[in-house]
Design a protein around this motif. Structure first.
Motif, PDB file in Angstrom:
ATOM      1  N   ILE A 115      79.943   7.226 -34.118  1.00  0.00           N
ATOM      2  CA  ILE A 115      81.064   7.572 -33.242  1.00  0.00           C
ATOM      3  C   ILE A 115      80.740   8.829 -32.453  1.00  0.00           C
ATOM      4  O   ILE A 115      81.098   8.966 -31.277  1.00  0.00           O
ATOM      5  N   ARG A 116      80.041   9.770 -33.092  1.00  0.00           N
ATOM      6  CA  ARG A 116      79.707  11.027 -32.416  1.00  0.00           C
ATOM      7  C   ARG A 116      78.748  10.791 -31.262  1.00  0.00           C
ATOM      8  O   ARG A 116      78.895  11.379 -30.185  1.00  0.00           O
ATOM      9  N   VAL A 117      77.760   9.929 -31.469  1.00  0.00           N
ATOM     10  CA  VAL A 117      76.846   9.586 -30.382  1.00  0.00           C
ATOM     11  C   VAL A 117      77.599   8.890 -29.247  1.00  0.00           C
ATOM     12  O   VAL A 117      77.404   9.189 -28.060  1.00  0.00           O
ATOM     13  N   ALA A 118      78.478   7.979 -29.599  1.00  0.00           N
ATOM     14  CA  ALA A 118      79.250   7.260 -28.583  1.00  0.00           C
ATOM     15  C   ALA A 118      80.086   8.214 -27.735  1.00  0.00           C
ATOM     16  O   ALA A 118      80.321   7.964 -26.553  1.00  0.00           O
ATOM     17  N   GLY A 119      80.502   9.319 -28.345  1.00  0.00           N
ATOM     18  CA  GLY A 119      81.291  10.304 -27.621  1.00  0.00           C
ATOM     19  C   GLY A 119      80.462  11.327 -26.876  1.00  0.00           C
ATOM     20  O   GLY A 119      81.029  12.263 -26.284  1.00  0.00           O
ATOM     21  N   GLY A 120      79.134  11.175 -26.900  1.00  0.00           N
ATOM     22  CA  GLY A 120      78.264  12.115 -26.204  1.00  0.00           C
ATOM     23  C   GLY A 120      77.953  13.365 -26.983  1.00  0.00           C
ATOM     24  O   GLY A 120      77.404  14.332 -26.432  1.00  0.00           O
ATOM     25  N   LEU A 121      78.278  13.374 -28.287  1.00  0.00           N
ATOM     26  CA  LEU A 121      78.124  14.576 -29.109  1.00  0.00           C
ATOM     27  C   LEU A 121      77.198  14.306 -30.287  1.00  0.00           C
ATOM     28  O   LEU A 121      77.537  14.530 -31.452  1.00  0.00           O
ATOM     29  N   GLY A 122      75.996  13.846 -29.976  1.00  0.00           N
ATOM     30  CA  GLY A 122      74.993  13.616 -31.010  1.00  0.00           C
ATOM     31  C   GLY A 122      74.304  14.896 -31.416  1.00  0.00           C
ATOM     32  O   GLY A 122      74.778  16.002 -31.147  1.00  0.00           O
ATOM     33  N   THR A 123      73.164  14.754 -32.082  1.00  0.00           N
ATOM     34  CA  THR A 123      72.419  15.926 -32.550  1.00  0.00           C
ATOM     35  C   THR A 123      72.058  16.847 -31.387  1.00  0.00           C
ATOM     36  O   THR A 123      72.126  18.070 -31.506  1.00  0.00           O
ATOM     37  N   VAL A 124      71.645  16.273 -30.282  1.00  0.00           N
ATOM     38  CA  VAL A 124      71.544  17.008 -29.020  1.00  0.00           C
ATOM     39  C   VAL A 124      72.610  16.427 -28.103  1.00  0.00           C
ATOM     40  O   VAL A 124      72.555  15.249 -27.723  1.00  0.00           O
ATOM     41  N   ALA A 125      73.621  17.228 -27.799  1.00  0.00           N
ATOM     42  CA  ALA A 125      74.789  16.730 -27.091  1.00  0.00           C
ATOM     43  C   ALA A 125      74.486  16.434 -25.628  1.00  0.00           C
ATOM     44  O   ALA A 125      73.671  17.099 -24.994  1.00  0.00           O
ATOM     45  N   ARG A 126      75.185  15.434 -25.114  1.00  0.00           N
ATOM     46  CA  ARG A 126      75.115  15.104 -23.695  1.00  0.00           C
ATOM     47  C   ARG A 126      76.236  15.806 -22.924  1.00  0.00           C
ATOM     48  O   ARG A 126      76.103  16.058 -21.722  1.00  0.00           O
TER      49      ARG A 126
END
Length: 317
Positions: free
Chosen positions: A131-142
């Protein structure tokens, strides 16, 4: 003023260099990715971490971003490391990241990688579906906290992986060692993962948030008697406290909180309105009082937790 990693001490082992601390009862270890303040003699079975309060912005990161430095800082848990700076004087170590969350997020799995962030194929071992990746907030954020895209151009995958290798793993290695050492010394360990949250919900028309949110992964990460005790101490001092919503605890709480292995973890989220001018990102009039309150709260919590969990361990044996 924003500084860069270029001005931080060069990467060295934890035991290789100790700067002269302000408090003679503690020692300071510096690494390129973190600062560790620890008492000369650890007297409390607690470890504190502040993974999102780093303020050293690399020059190349600022140059690559489409955002100004103030906008990038919207993702910071501003000054949380300083709010908890009194913990070593109470007998517990404090590990704080030096680099910012917008550059690398330590409260994620090591490889929560966003396919929309980089222009290279994502390695197969990466988690691209969270869910975090889908929101653009992965280990390195987008994106930053308010949803604005960080980068003018997609960074190469090699750059993202280098951040993980040089910054993520050293921080998590140091945290794991602190927890292991604490568990060996006391028979158990309590990890307090320290964060702050915006004073109002991000959604349009959202209301104000409580003073404190305590996350225990809905009971999975910490003994419930300890959770109740920590909550009651905050409440007795006049704070409005909510459990697990909207923050139940991220990767650090989930990964390290193993009550069955005598490791307990809590995430503490502090309402920024208590201590921060959220527009200027500077301390407000309540800053000093909150810092003193946190010292007083954990001066009470630490011995009470030691009696509670230590007594439970003795009874079990």
């Amino acid at each position: 003023m924003l500084s860069t990693l270029d001005t931080a001490p060069e990467a060295r082992g934890l035991d290789a260099v100790m700067d002269k601390p302000e408090d003679p009862g503690q020692e300071i270890a510096l690494h390129a990715s973190f600062k560790l303040a620890r008492p000369f003699v650890q007297s409390a079975p607690f470890v504190f971490s502040s993974p999102h309060s780093g303020r050293n912005y690399p020059a190349e990161f600022l140059a690559a971003s489409r955002l100004d430095p103030q906008s990038l800082r919207k993702s910071e848990d501003c000054f949380v490391d300083d709010l908890f700076a009194g913990m070593p004087a109470l007998g517990a170590p404090l590990l704080a990241a030096l680099f910012p969350r917008a550059y690398l997020d330590l409260n994620r799995e090591p490889y929560e990688l966003d396919p929309e962030l980089v222009h290279d194929p994502i390695p197969p071992h990466a988690n691209t579906q969270s869910i975090r990746v889908a929101g653009g907030l992965g280990t390195v954020a987008r994106i930053v906290a308010d949803g604005e895209e960080i980068y003018a151009q997609r960074p190469p995958l090699a750059q993202v992986l280098e951040r993980i290798e040089s910054l993520y793993f050293p921080f998590h290695g140091a945290l794991a060692r602190l927890i292991e050492q604490t568990t060996q010394q006391f028979g158990f360990a309590v990890l307090i993962d320290c964060h702050s949250m915006p004073s109002a919900n991000a959604a349009p028309g959202g209301g104000s948030r409580p003073d404190i949110v305590i996350g225990d992964r809905f009971g999975a990460a910490c003994d419930q008697r300890l959770v109740r005790m920590v909550r009651e101490v905050f409440v007795r001092r006049g704070y409005e406290v909510q459990m697990n919503r909207p923050y139940a605890g991220g990767y650090i709480t989930e990964h390290h909180g193993r009550p069955s292995r005598s490791v307990h973890a809590l995430q503490i989220e502090i309402n920024r309105g208590l201590y921060l001018d959220e527009r200027k990102l500077i301390p407000n009039a309540g800053y000093g009082a909150l810092k003193n309150e946190l010292d007083a709260i954990f001066a009470q919590v630490m011995p009470a937790a030691a009696n509670l969990l230590g007594g439970m361990r003795a009874a079990a044996e």
